[in-house]
Design a protein around this motif. Structure first.
Motif, short mmCIF file in Angstrom:
data_model
loop_
_atom_site.label_atom_id
_atom_site.label_comp_id
_atom_site.label_asym_id
_atom_site.label_seq_id
_atom_site.Cartn_x
_atom_site.Cartn_y
_atom_site.Cartn_z
N LEU A 57 -1.74 -7.68 -6.56
CA LEU A 57 -0.99 -6.48 -6.18
C LEU A 57 -0.49 -6.55 -4.75
O LEU A 57 -0.99 -7.31 -3.92
CB LEU A 57 -1.86 -5.24 -6.37
N GLU A 58 0.50 -5.70 -4.45
CA GLU A 58 1.03 -5.58 -3.10
C GLU A 58 0.22 -4.51 -2.37
O GLU A 58 0.61 -3.33 -2.34
CB GLU A 58 2.52 -5.23 -3.15
N VAL A 59 -0.91 -4.90 -1.81
CA VAL A 59 -1.86 -3.91 -1.28
C VAL A 59 -1.32 -3.18 -0.05
O VAL A 59 -1.64 -2.00 0.17
CB VAL A 59 -3.21 -4.58 -0.95
N MET A 60 -0.50 -3.83 0.77
CA MET A 60 0.01 -3.17 1.97
C MET A 60 1.07 -2.12 1.64
O MET A 60 1.43 -1.30 2.49
CB MET A 60 0.57 -4.19 2.95
N ALA A 61 1.57 -2.12 0.38
CA ALA A 61 2.47 -1.07 -0.08
C ALA A 61 1.71 -0.01 -0.86
O ALA A 61 2.31 0.89 -1.44
CB ALA A 61 3.57 -1.66 -0.94
N HIS A 62 0.35 -0.14 -0.90
CA HIS A 62 -0.55 0.82 -1.56
C HIS A 62 -0.35 0.84 -3.08
O HIS A 62 -0.47 1.88 -3.71
CB HIS A 62 -0.38 2.23 -0.97
N GLU A 63 -0.05 -0.34 -3.63
CA GLU A 63 0.04 -0.48 -5.09
C GLU A 63 -1.37 -0.56 -5.66
O GLU A 63 -2.15 -1.43 -5.28
CB GLU A 63 0.83 -1.74 -5.44
N THR A 64 -1.71 0.34 -6.57
CA THR A 64 -3.07 0.39 -7.11
C THR A 64 -3.20 -0.23 -8.49
O THR A 64 -4.31 -0.55 -8.92
CB THR A 64 -3.57 1.84 -7.18
#
Length: 353
Positions: A241-248
């Motif tokens: 996931l794209e964690v820095m875009a807050h994708e959960t």
């Protein structure tokens, strides 16, 4: 490495080439490359293989079920089935628990069976889990000791039930969803306790939160709606996931005619920093123990890793898998080298064993 099930009754283990990339230098999708040789072929089922599930914490252990009404646990390294369980009818679903000590199977006879993973002996049953004739799907709710089943009521309404593994006499909670005709496919996020209910044949995905106390199940929002019906769906591992875009969460939705659609879910946050509260350590791509250790009684949770980019690196070295052809060539080269060296020793009258 991935596994495929086939109508020719076999299970094949494949390796993705290390140098393969899905996109070119311009970011455009590249045409796929055919894989011509599998790493291993597993034979033992009498009819087409319908479902596969990798063990959550042990290496090279896989669970399968077939139209021959059996469920098998395989040791990929040995290339053989280590246990077999007979079921009375076609299996709808198979799933491991969090540690991989138990697995559950749902059957056309409406019974959910919980079995010991190492012996394939029945530990407990839910009879019936749901009274309707729709396919029953299962998911273990982490380490809570609870299991969720999706099926249909006697009036064909789609429903979800939560059960306590210590007492399967009656469900802890029953949630009626709707009266659509397709089966419900549950996907569970162990980190956030969110259950994604995906309807096969319709375009809606509903979000619920599991809480390990009464009333157990809470609807979060209206979820996702689409006019494209769902043929199949799976969840991308958290490390993708794209964690820095807050994708959960990211679900990969298979459609009938428009390929695979990625569905991404985000938590709105103003901060650009890493959010520890929504990203606890997640399962890592390394096994917690070997298949032989697990068969010997070892019980471990999956290894975990941090999703914080500041802690990136230092992971386990990637394992390299080779085909039978590659190994045969290396063996032939080694034999030729040994023969050459033995000849040199004889020329110089040097004794060797």
């Amino acid at each position: 490495m991935f596994a495929s099930a086939s109508e020719d009754t076999t299970i094949k283990i494949w390796a993705v080439p290390d140098d393969w990339e899905p996109t070119d230098e311009n970011g455009h999708a590249k045409q796929g490359e055919p894989l011509t040789e599998s790493l291993a072929d597993l034979s033992g089922h009498g009819k087409k293989v319908t479902l596969l599930r990798y063990h959550p914490s042990a290496s090279n252990i896989i669970l399968s079920t077939s139209a021959d009404c059996t469920v098998k646990v395989w040791d990929i390294e040995k290339g053989e089935a280590v246990t077999t369980a007979d079921v009375p009818d076609l299996t709808h679903d198979i799933v491991w628990d969090t540690r991989g000590d138990l697995y559950a199977s749902s059957c056309k006879d409406k019974v959910v069976r919980v079995l010991d993973g190492r012996q394939s002996s029945i530990v407990s049953t839910i009879d019936p889990a749901h009274e309707g004739s729709k396919s029953t799907k299962i998911v273990f709710l982490g380490e809570s000791g609870k299991v969720l089943t999706c099926g249909a009521s006697k009036t064909s309404a789609r429903e979800v039930k939560i059960w306590d593994l210590k007492n399967l006499a009656k469900p802890l909670h029953t949630e009626t969803i709707d009266t659509a005709s397709g089966a419900l496919i549950p996907l569970y996020d162990h980190d956030t306790n969110v259950v994604y209910l995906c309807g096969k044949g319709d375009g809606q995905i509903r979000l619920f939160e599991f809480e390990d106390k009464d009333p157990y199940f809470h609807k979060l929002n209206d979820g996702f709606r689409s006019t494209q019906p769902t043929k199949g769906v799976c969840m991308v591992p958290k490390r993708g996931l794209e964690v820095m875009a807050h994708e959960t969460a990211r679900l990969m939705k298979l459609t009938n005619s428009q390929g695979v659609h990625p569905l991404r879910f985000f938590v709105p946050r103003k901060s650009d920093a890493f959010q520890e509260d929504i990203y606890p350590d997640c399962p890592a791509p390394s096994p917690a123990h070997s298949g032989a250790e697990w068969m010997g009684g070892s019980s471990k949770l999956p290894l975990t890793m941090s999703l914080n980019p500041a802690h990136a690196g230092g992971g386990a070295k990637k394992k390299v898998f080779k085909t039978v052809t590659q190994l045969s060539k290396e063996l032939d080269d080694a034999h030729k080298r040994i023969e050459y060296l033995e000849g040199k020793l004889k020329e110089n009258s040097i004794a060797f064993d």
